[in-house]
Design a protein around this motif. Structure first.
Motif, mmCIF file in Angstrom:
data_model
loop_
_atom_site.group_PDB
_atom_site.id
_atom_site.type_symbol
_atom_site.label_atom_id
_atom_site.label_comp_id
_atom_site.label_asym_id
_atom_site.label_seq_id
_atom_site.Cartn_x
_atom_site.Cartn_y
_atom_site.Cartn_z
ATOM 1 N N GLY A 217 0.918 8.250 7.718
ATOM 2 C CA GLY A 217 0.160 8.437 8.956
ATOM 3 C C GLY A 217 0.962 8.919 10.143
ATOM 4 N N GLN B 210 -6.345 6.130 11.205
ATOM 5 C CA GLN B 210 -4.970 5.641 11.163
ATOM 6 C C GLN B 210 -4.034 6.634 11.843
ATOM 7 O OE1 GLN B 210 -3.289 6.073 7.370
ATOM 8 N NE2 GLN B 210 -1.483 4.853 7.756
ATOM 9 N N SER B 211 -4.212 7.920 11.547
ATOM 10 C CA SER B 211 -3.340 8.946 12.088
ATOM 11 C C SER B 211 -3.452 9.026 13.600
ATOM 12 C CB SER B 211 -3.684 10.301 11.457
ATOM 13 O OG SER B 211 -2.902 11.316 12.020
ATOM 14 N N GLY C 189 -4.195 0.352 8.593
ATOM 15 C CA GLY C 189 -3.757 1.403 7.692
ATOM 16 C C GLY C 189 -3.904 0.964 6.260
ATOM 17 N N LYS D 39 -7.883 7.191 6.923
ATOM 18 C CA LYS D 39 -6.673 7.961 7.171
ATOM 19 C C LYS D 39 -6.757 8.718 8.497
ATOM 20 C CE LYS D 39 -5.592 11.488 4.501
ATOM 21 N NZ LYS D 39 -5.175 12.208 3.294
#
Length: 428
Positions: A304, A172-173, A126, A169
């Motif tokens: 996230g 990461q999510s 992240g 992102k």
């Protein structure tokens, strides 16, 4: 005769299908012993035990973890290395992705310029949360310069590029919460089982994690430059304890994932029934933060995390994570929130279907400049209320008495194409 042959063929195909289904139930874990070969990693020489090299410690621990997991028929273990060699970082991630692994665990040892630094850390992929642990990021990421293949694979990534940050992102999510769950279990075992000091779970932009298409963690098992901890890392006892803590974290992680998906392995013998956890009277949501600022889904401020419910009250937006009426899940959610960076997160109880006696819930559908009559919101909805405060227009819709009804109304609006709305609690 033809009928008999057909039955034989059908039975054969059925057996193949059953074997295929059962083989698919293997939970695949890629174990990565950090460094190796010409890359020694962190190292230190002591008078009594000689030279300790990170690459040797990580390999020893990795093989011990793998040996434990291989005894369990539910797991398939893949190693990035089993000997003293150096697979490039791209080789390691490519292996994990080709294997369609369910989990990637990279095992390392830490080092610091400060001789007093000690304790374990676990990293998930992240954006950097702050300027701490820069030594870890620099040391682990700089390994790419040892291999031409890594230069080509990672050379195009620019941490300051908007495109790179968007891609990061998204990744990461998708995997963050599962990675945080495993990281928290590992660090809890280090503290509660091995009685060691944990420095926590952190998000960090690490190349060996970034390109993995599965939940991934990098475990720093301790500091080689710390006199006492280095001796523990080099000892058979220390390596056994560390390996068992990681192994047990994986077991608990899989149980949690299986519970979440409702999966029960048909190849397992039924386990003795355990007492069913009694549901609590309240639903619990984890309060992450309160702010006068409205954050939409995917905003970096939410770090996230998914399943966020913002509720506006007295001009403040309160951001709640998850919902459950089970104490065990509530505690896991608190841990996940804190590991994501919300160190002051805590659980808040909500009585299910409780009506507000001195107010109501409404849906804030828009804030900003004044909408004209042709706007999508005003064309789609009737009876929208408008207020103006400090030059900002606030548009709200509907009045309901319970939070559950407000959530339902919010989902109905989303189905109509009106998104990024916020539930607002209004007092009379």
């Amino acid at each position: 005769m033809h009928n008999v042959n057909f039955k034989i063929i059908l039975s054969f195909l059925l057996i193949l299908s059953i074997n295929f289904i059962f083989s698919q139930k293997k939970f695949t874990i890629v174990l990565d012993a950090g460094h190796g070969g010409t890359d020694h990693g962190a190292n230190r020489t002591y008078d009594d035990i000689g030279r300790i090299a990170e690459k040797d410690v990580t390999l020893a621990i990795t093989l011990k973890v793998g040996a434990m997991l291989e005894k369990n028929k539910d797991f398939k273990v893949i190693y990035t290395r089993k000997i003293d060699e150096y697979p490039s970082l791209s080789d390691r991630t490519n292996l994990a992705n080709r294997s369609k692994a369910d989990l990637f665990i990279s095992i390392h040892c830490n080092s610091s310029k400060k001789p007093t630094a000690y304790g374990t850390e676990t990293f998930v992929q992240g954006p950097d949360q702050n300027d701490t642990n820069l030594e870890v990021a620099k040391r682990e990421n700089d390994v790419i310069f040892l291999d031409e293949k890594d230069k080509q694979t990672f050379g195009s990534y620019d941490a300051s590029s908007p495109e790179s940050l968007i891609a990061l992102k998204l990744q990461q999510s998708k995997y963050l919460e599962s990675s945080l769950l495993l990281g928290g279990l590992v660090e809890n075992n280090f503290v509660n089982k091995d009685k060691r000091s944990s420095r926590g779970v952190f998000q960090k932009n690490l190349h060996v994690l970034r390109m993995n298409a599965m939940p991934s963690v990098l475990i720093e098992t301790g500091f080689i430059n710390h006199p006492e901890e280095s001796h523990y890392l080099a000892s058979e006892k220390g390596q056994d304890e560390i390996a068992e803590s990681i192994y047990k974290a994986v077991i608990d992680y899989k149980k949690a994932i299986d519970r979440k998906s409702g999966y029960i392995a048909s190849t397992k013998k039924p386990e003795p029934e355990k007492p069913v956890e009694v549901a609590l009277k309240n639903d619990f949501r984890i309060l992450l933060l309160s702010s006068p600022t409205k954050y939409n889904d995917g905003d970096p401020a939410l770090k996230g995390l998914n399943y966020i419910l913002p509720i506006k009250e007295n001009g403040q937006y309160k951001y709640y994570y998850g919902v459950t009426n089970l104490a065990s899940v509530r505690d896991i959610n608190i841990k996940t929130a804190k590991d994501a960076g919300f160190r002051n997160a805590y659980a808040v109880g909500f009585m299910p279907n409780q009506k507000l006696s001195n107010g109501y819930y409404t849906i804030e559908v828009y804030t900003g400049d004044k909408l004209n009559g042709n706007s999508f919101i005003l064309q789609t909805l009737k009876d929208v209320d408008r207020n103006k405060e400090s030059g900002v227009f606030y548009y709200t819709y509907g009045k309901v008495q319970t939070l559950e009804d407000a959530v339902k109304l919010q989902k109905d609006l989303e189905a109509k194409g009106i998104k990024n709305t916020v539930i607002q609690k209004v007092s009379k």
